[in-house]
Design a protein around this motif. Structure first.
Motif, PDB file in Angstrom:
ATOM      1  N   ALA A  12     -11.369  -2.566  -0.015  1.00 55.46           N
ATOM      2  CA  ALA A  12     -11.073  -1.208  -0.473  1.00 55.46           C
ATOM      3  C   ALA A  12      -9.568  -1.018  -0.660  1.00 55.46           C
ATOM      4  O   ALA A  12      -8.758  -1.621   0.045  1.00 55.46           O
ATOM      5  CB  ALA A  12     -11.595  -0.190   0.539  1.00 55.46           C
ATOM      6  N   SER A  13      -9.184  -0.152  -1.591  1.00 54.47           N
ATOM      7  CA  SER A  13      -7.766   0.099  -1.841  1.00 54.47           C
ATOM      8  C   SER A  13      -7.122   0.901  -0.723  1.00 54.47           C
ATOM      9  O   SER A  13      -5.969   0.657  -0.358  1.00 54.47           O
ATOM     10  CB  SER A  13      -7.592   0.844  -3.173  1.00 54.47           C
ATOM     11  N   ASN A  14      -7.854   1.881  -0.151  1.00 51.95           N
ATOM     12  CA  ASN A  14      -7.217   2.840   0.742  1.00 51.95           C
ATOM     13  C   ASN A  14      -7.157   2.401   2.196  1.00 51.95           C
ATOM     14  O   ASN A  14      -6.483   3.031   3.003  1.00 51.95           O
ATOM     15  CB  ASN A  14      -7.888   4.213   0.633  1.00 51.95           C
ATOM     16  N   PHE A  15      -7.845   1.317   2.550  1.00 57.25           N
ATOM     17  CA  PHE A  15      -7.757   0.768   3.896  1.00 57.25           C
ATOM     18  C   PHE A  15      -7.570  -0.742   3.770  1.00 57.25           C
ATOM     19  O   PHE A  15      -8.545  -1.497   3.809  1.00 57.25           O
ATOM     20  CB  PHE A  15      -9.009   1.097   4.710  1.00 57.25           C
ATOM     21  N   PRO A  16      -6.329  -1.206   3.608  1.00 50.05           N
ATOM     22  CA  PRO A  16      -6.103  -2.635   3.368  1.00 50.05           C
ATOM     23  C   PRO A  16      -6.480  -3.531   4.530  1.00 50.05           C
ATOM     24  O   PRO A  16      -6.527  -4.747   4.380  1.00 50.05           O
ATOM     25  CB  PRO A  16      -4.598  -2.709   3.076  1.00 50.05           C
ATOM     26  N   SER A  47       0.799  -1.229   0.000  1.00 49.68           N
ATOM     27  CA  SER A  47       0.000   0.000   0.000  1.00 49.68           C
ATOM     28  C   SER A  47       0.830   1.276   0.000  1.00 49.68           C
ATOM     29  O   SER A  47       0.311   2.349  -0.355  1.00 49.68           O
ATOM     30  CB  SER A  47      -0.929   0.018   1.221  1.00 49.68           C
ATOM     31  N   GLY A  48       2.098   1.199   0.429  1.00 48.82           N
ATOM     32  CA  GLY A  48       2.900   2.406   0.573  1.00 48.82           C
ATOM     33  C   GLY A  48       2.553   3.215   1.807  1.00 48.82           C
ATOM     34  O   GLY A  48       3.116   4.293   2.028  1.00 48.82           O
ATOM     35  N   LEU A  49       1.645   2.719   2.628  1.00 47.89           N
ATOM     36  CA  LEU A  49       1.257   3.436   3.844  1.00 47.89           C
ATOM     37  C   LEU A  49       2.302   3.207   4.930  1.00 47.89           C
ATOM     38  O   LEU A  49       2.936   2.145   4.989  1.00 47.89           O
ATOM     39  CB  LEU A  49      -0.117   2.957   4.319  1.00 47.89           C
ATOM     40  N   PRO A  50       2.500   4.187   5.825  1.00 46.52           N
ATOM     41  CA  PRO A  50       3.552   4.070   6.837  1.00 46.52           C
ATOM     42  C   PRO A  50       3.186   3.095   7.951  1.00 46.52           C
ATOM     43  O   PRO A  50       2.014   2.771   8.174  1.00 46.52           O
ATOM     44  CB  PRO A  50       3.683   5.503   7.368  1.00 46.52           C
ATOM     45  N   GLU A  51       4.211   2.647   8.663  1.00 46.13           N
ATOM     46  CA  GLU A  51       4.043   1.635   9.703  1.00 46.13           C
ATOM     47  C   GLU A  51       3.079   2.072  10.793  1.00 46.13           C
ATOM     48  O   GLU A  51       2.188   1.304  11.198  1.00 46.13           O
ATOM     49  CB  GLU A  51       5.408   1.301  10.316  1.00 46.13           C
ATOM     50  N   ALA A  82      -4.699  -4.808  -5.257  1.00 47.19           N
ATOM     51  CA  ALA A  82      -3.487  -4.072  -4.893  1.00 47.19           C
ATOM     52  C   ALA A  82      -2.803  -4.651  -3.661  1.00 47.19           C
ATOM     53  O   ALA A  82      -1.618  -4.397  -3.444  1.00 47.19           O
ATOM     54  CB  ALA A  82      -3.816  -2.601  -4.643  1.00 47.19           C
ATOM     55  N   HIS A  83      -3.515  -5.400  -2.840  1.00 50.25           N
ATOM     56  CA  HIS A  83      -2.875  -5.950  -1.634  1.00 50.25           C
ATOM     57  C   HIS A  83      -3.311  -7.393  -1.364  1.00 50.25           C
ATOM     58  O   HIS A  83      -3.860  -7.711  -0.299  1.00 50.25           O
ATOM     59  CB  HIS A  83      -3.115  -5.061  -0.409  1.00 50.25           C
ATOM     60  N   PRO A  84      -3.025  -8.289  -2.310  1.00 54.19           N
ATOM     61  CA  PRO A  84      -3.445  -9.683  -2.140  1.00 54.19           C
ATOM     62  C   PRO A  84      -2.704 -10.427  -1.034  1.00 54.19           C
ATOM     63  O   PRO A  84      -3.267 -11.336  -0.420  1.00 54.19           O
ATOM     64  CB  PRO A  84      -3.152 -10.301  -3.511  1.00 54.19           C
ATOM     65  N   PRO A 131       5.682  16.906   2.374  1.00 58.73           N
ATOM     66  CA  PRO A 131       6.423  15.991   1.493  1.00 58.73           C
ATOM     67  C   PRO A 131       5.484  15.249   0.546  1.00 58.73           C
ATOM     68  O   PRO A 131       4.319  15.016   0.862  1.00 58.73           O
ATOM     69  CB  PRO A 131       7.082  15.026   2.475  1.00 58.73           C
ATOM     70  N   ALA A 132       6.008  14.891  -0.605  1.00 60.60           N
ATOM     71  CA  ALA A 132       5.253  14.015  -1.505  1.00 60.60           C
ATOM     72  C   ALA A 132       5.162  12.636  -0.864  1.00 60.60           C
ATOM     73  O   ALA A 132       6.113  12.183  -0.214  1.00 60.60           O
ATOM     74  CB  ALA A 132       5.943  13.931  -2.857  1.00 60.60           C
ATOM     75  N   GLN A 133       4.016  11.983  -1.052  1.00 57.91           N
ATOM     76  CA  GLN A 133       3.795  10.687  -0.415  1.00 57.91           C
ATOM     77  C   GLN A 133       3.408   9.641  -1.453  1.00 57.91           C
ATOM     78  O   GLN A 133       2.705   9.942  -2.422  1.00 57.91           O
ATOM     79  CB  GLN A 133       2.689  10.800   0.635  1.00 57.91           C
ATOM     80  N   THR A 134       3.856   8.424  -1.204  1.00 58.15           N
ATOM     81  CA  THR A 134       3.524   7.314  -2.100  1.00 58.15           C
ATOM     82  C   THR A 134       2.014   7.112  -2.129  1.00 58.15           C
ATOM     83  O   THR A 134       1.370   7.065  -1.071  1.00 58.15           O
ATOM     84  CB  THR A 134       4.192   6.017  -1.630  1.00 58.15           C
ATOM     85  N   MET A 135       1.466   6.986  -3.329  1.00 56.27           N
ATOM     86  CA  MET A 135       0.043   6.709  -3.456  1.00 56.27           C
ATOM     87  C   MET A 135      -0.176   5.201  -3.544  1.00 56.27           C
ATOM     88  O   MET A 135       0.758   4.424  -3.766  1.00 56.27           O
ATOM     89  CB  MET A 135      -0.549   7.450  -4.645  1.00 56.27           C
ATOM     90  N   LEU A 136      -1.395   4.785  -3.347  1.00 53.76           N
ATOM     91  CA  LEU A 136      -1.701   3.371  -3.160  1.00 53.76           C
ATOM     92  C   LEU A 136      -1.348   2.519  -4.366  1.00 53.76           C
ATOM     93  O   LEU A 136      -0.815   1.422  -4.230  1.00 53.76           O
ATOM     94  CB  LEU A 136      -3.184   3.202  -2.819  1.00 53.76           C
ATOM     95  N   THR A 137      -1.669   3.016  -5.552  1.00 51.48           N
ATOM     96  CA  THR A 137      -1.395   2.257  -6.777  1.00 51.48           C
ATOM     97  C   THR A 137      -1.007   3.225  -7.888  1.00 51.48           C
ATOM     98  O   THR A 137      -1.280   4.434  -7.810  1.00 51.48           O
ATOM     99  CB  THR A 137      -2.640   1.473  -7.245  1.00 51.48           C
ATOM    100  N   ALA A 138      -0.411   2.674  -8.935  1.00 54.09           N
ATOM    101  CA  ALA A 138      -0.059   3.499 -10.093  1.00 54.09           C
ATOM    102  C   ALA A 138      -1.309   4.075 -10.733  1.00 54.09           C
ATOM    103  O   ALA A 138      -1.302   5.212 -11.219  1.00 54.09           O
ATOM    104  CB  ALA A 138       0.721   2.658 -11.102  1.00 54.09           C
ATOM    105  N   GLY A 139      -2.388   3.305 -10.751  1.00 53.83           N
ATOM    106  CA  GLY A 139      -3.636   3.792 -11.330  1.00 53.83           C
ATOM    107  C   GLY A 139      -4.213   4.968 -10.566  1.00 53.83           C
ATOM    108  O   GLY A 139      -4.706   5.930 -11.161  1.00 53.83           O
TER     109      GLY A 139
END
Length: 521
Positions: free
Chosen positions: A156-160, A91-95, A187-189, A330-338
């Motif tokens: 959902a993509s944004n809350f794995p 997901s690229g979300l922080p710990e 995105a998070h199988p 800061p720029a932050q990683t988004m969940l997916t390329a899409g």
């Protein structure tokens, strides 16, 4: 637990004929293992198993159902760092965010366990017979809510974790007594498989039929379509895009027996800065606004996408402070390329409709979202409906209005929203009172002097709203009221006591009931 890449169908880990890969959200690199693409046969098998298990699971004593939910929570919590680290990669979300989300996931399972034991959700009512009533006798009538049947849940993509395999939809459906088939988010199988494995352990330890839960992963839209169209599915829980939600609603409505789709889809969550409050705290409000819109790369369904304020010196101070604060974001990683691509296109569309850039955050890699805020006049906003569309990511538009009448007109012209926020001082209360009826008609949650990002899981929470925020504005996907989506009322007329559900028998009851129109003490 070692990842297998397989789908979980009623207790069995199934391989597939084709496969897809998970990706590191930050780098785009492929992650092992490869994952089996679910098939129509997998969906059919999962739904058949859920239907076969439904009767036994629905009849489970409430104490045992609650114990199962708590066992699920314990098994998921025990995954610990293994779950967090995999979710971070996918997901690229922080710990810290994901550890908190795991806590929310297990916390809502435990909250629903308490709700199951409470029993009030059954809506118990007893109206005793009046055989001597003239001109016709009155029958004995007793009512309770029963589970709908097997439920399809879309991760959902944004809350794995909190809105995915064991998230709020799954928790509330299981609490209601419904078996669940989850379509995992592609995105998070790996995260999904870990959680599914924990649920399977809980099912086996509780001695439940393994058809109570299944997980099907895959990338094809046809997989979700097959799930919604399966005649054994009785309801759908979905969190995602408007296009995705509308597609599922169409499939569900076109079935020979239509079913409800509870879809949370699109919201810009308007925030109104009332004049007196803005005058006294323009700079503090600006700092908090930038923090809210950029939190989690703006990938929250309650992101403050539109902010309304009356043109004034205080508003200009606020806008200037926003512009000064943004470069430090800061720029932050988004969940997916899409999602990152769609965000970039959304920003371009805002600029193309004449909005002026107030400022932007730091630039990042191609997988990141850069915070950006725009401003536009109230007149131009009303003339360009496209400016009111959701852009999923860390962006927002400040709309400067001529007066509070224009603020009200813009709010009245908006679509349904998950949230609406008023920042106000006591001097603003009279004016705010006039806006409240508009906000009640537009939003599921009205917030005072806070920011909408973040949803507390409680009995009184509503995470829903008029279309298109959700497909059914009478429902919520967060909080214990979410259980109501997966229940239906049944009335028993003149049924002999020997055949009545225990909760509807005469005599003392541990559950609050309405008897002959009055609630029991």
């Amino acid at each position: 637990m070692t990842l297998t890449g397989r789908n979980l169908i009623a207790g069995a880990w199934r391989e597939g004929e084709s496969h897809f890969t998970a990706h590191d959200a930050a780098s785009g690199a492929q992650l092992a293992p490869v994952f089996a693409e679910g098939s129509a046969n997998d969906v059919a098998a999962a739904c058949a198993a859920a239907a076969a298990a439904q009767g036994a699971y629905a009849a489970l004593p409430l104490a045992e159902r609650a114990a199962f939910l708590r066992l699920m929570a314990a098994k998921i919590d025990a995954l610990g760092d293994t779950l967090t680290q995999r979710a971070m990669l996918e997901s690229g979300l922080p710990e810290a965010r994901l550890n908190g989300e795991r806590g929310r996931t297990v916390g809502q399972l435990r909250l629903f366990a308490e709700e199951v034991e409470n029993g009030g959700w059954q809506g118990l009512r007893i109206d005793h017979a009046q055989p001597g009533r003239a001109p016709l006798p009155k029958p004995d009538l007793r009512l309770r809510n029963v589970p709908l049947g097997p439920v399809a849940v879309f991760g959902a993509s944004n809350f794995p974790l909190a809105f995915s395999v064991a998230g709020g939809d799954t928790a509330s459906a299981l609490a209601a007594g419904c078996c669940v088939v989850v379509k995992g988010h592609p995105a998070h199988p790996g995260t999904s498989e870990l959680v599914a494995g924990a649920i399977l352990e809980a099912i086996r330890e509780a001695g439940l039929p393994e058809g109570v839960f299944s997980l099907v992963n895959g990338t094809a839209n046809a997989l979700g379509e097959a799930l919604v169209k399966d005649p054994r599915i009785t309801a759908v829980g979905f969190t995602g895009s408007r296009a995705g939600g509308l597609a599922l609603m169409g499939h569900a409505a076109a079935r020979p027996v239509p079913i409800p789709v509870y879809a949370e889809m699109s919201s810009v969550n308007p925030v109104v800065l009332m004049p007196a409050r803005l005058e006294e705290a323009a700079e503090a409000l600006a700092s908090a606004y930038v923090g809210s819109l950029s939190l989690g790369a703006g990938q929250f369904c309650t992101n403050p996408g539109i902010l309304l304020a009356v043109e004034s010196a205080a508003t200009r101070r606020f806008i200037a402070a926003v512009g000064e604060a943004l470069p430090a974001v800061p720029a932050q990683t988004m969940l997916t390329a899409g999602i990152q691509s769609a965000y970039t296109k959304g920003i371009e569309a805002i600029a193309a409709h004449g909005a002026t850039l107030v400022g932007a955050g730091a630039e990042g890699s191609s997988t990141c979202g850069r915070a950006q805020v725009f401003t536009v006049s109230g007149a131009d906003f009303r003339a360009n409906p496209a400016l009111g569309h959701e852009v999923f990511g860390p962006s927002s538009i400040i709309v400067t209005c001529a007066d509070l009448a224009e603020v009200a007109a813009i709010l009245e012209g908006m679509e349904g929203q998950l949230t609406a926020t008023l920042h106000m001082a006591p001097a603003d209360y009279d004016a705010a009172r006039g806006l409240l009826p508009i906000l009640e008609n537009r939003a599921g949650r009205i917030i005072a002097n806070a920011w909408p990002t973040g949803v507390e899981v409680t009995h009184a929470m509503v995470h829903g709203g008029p279309f298109p925020a959700t497909s059914d504005g009478r429902s919520t996907s967060v909080g214990t009221l979410a259980i109501a989506r997966f229940l239906r009322p049944v009335s028993y007329q003149d049924l002999p006591a020997a055949l009545l559900p225990k909760a509807l028998l005469d005599g003392p009851s541990p559950v609050l009931r309405r008897v002959d129109g009055q609630y029991e003490a």
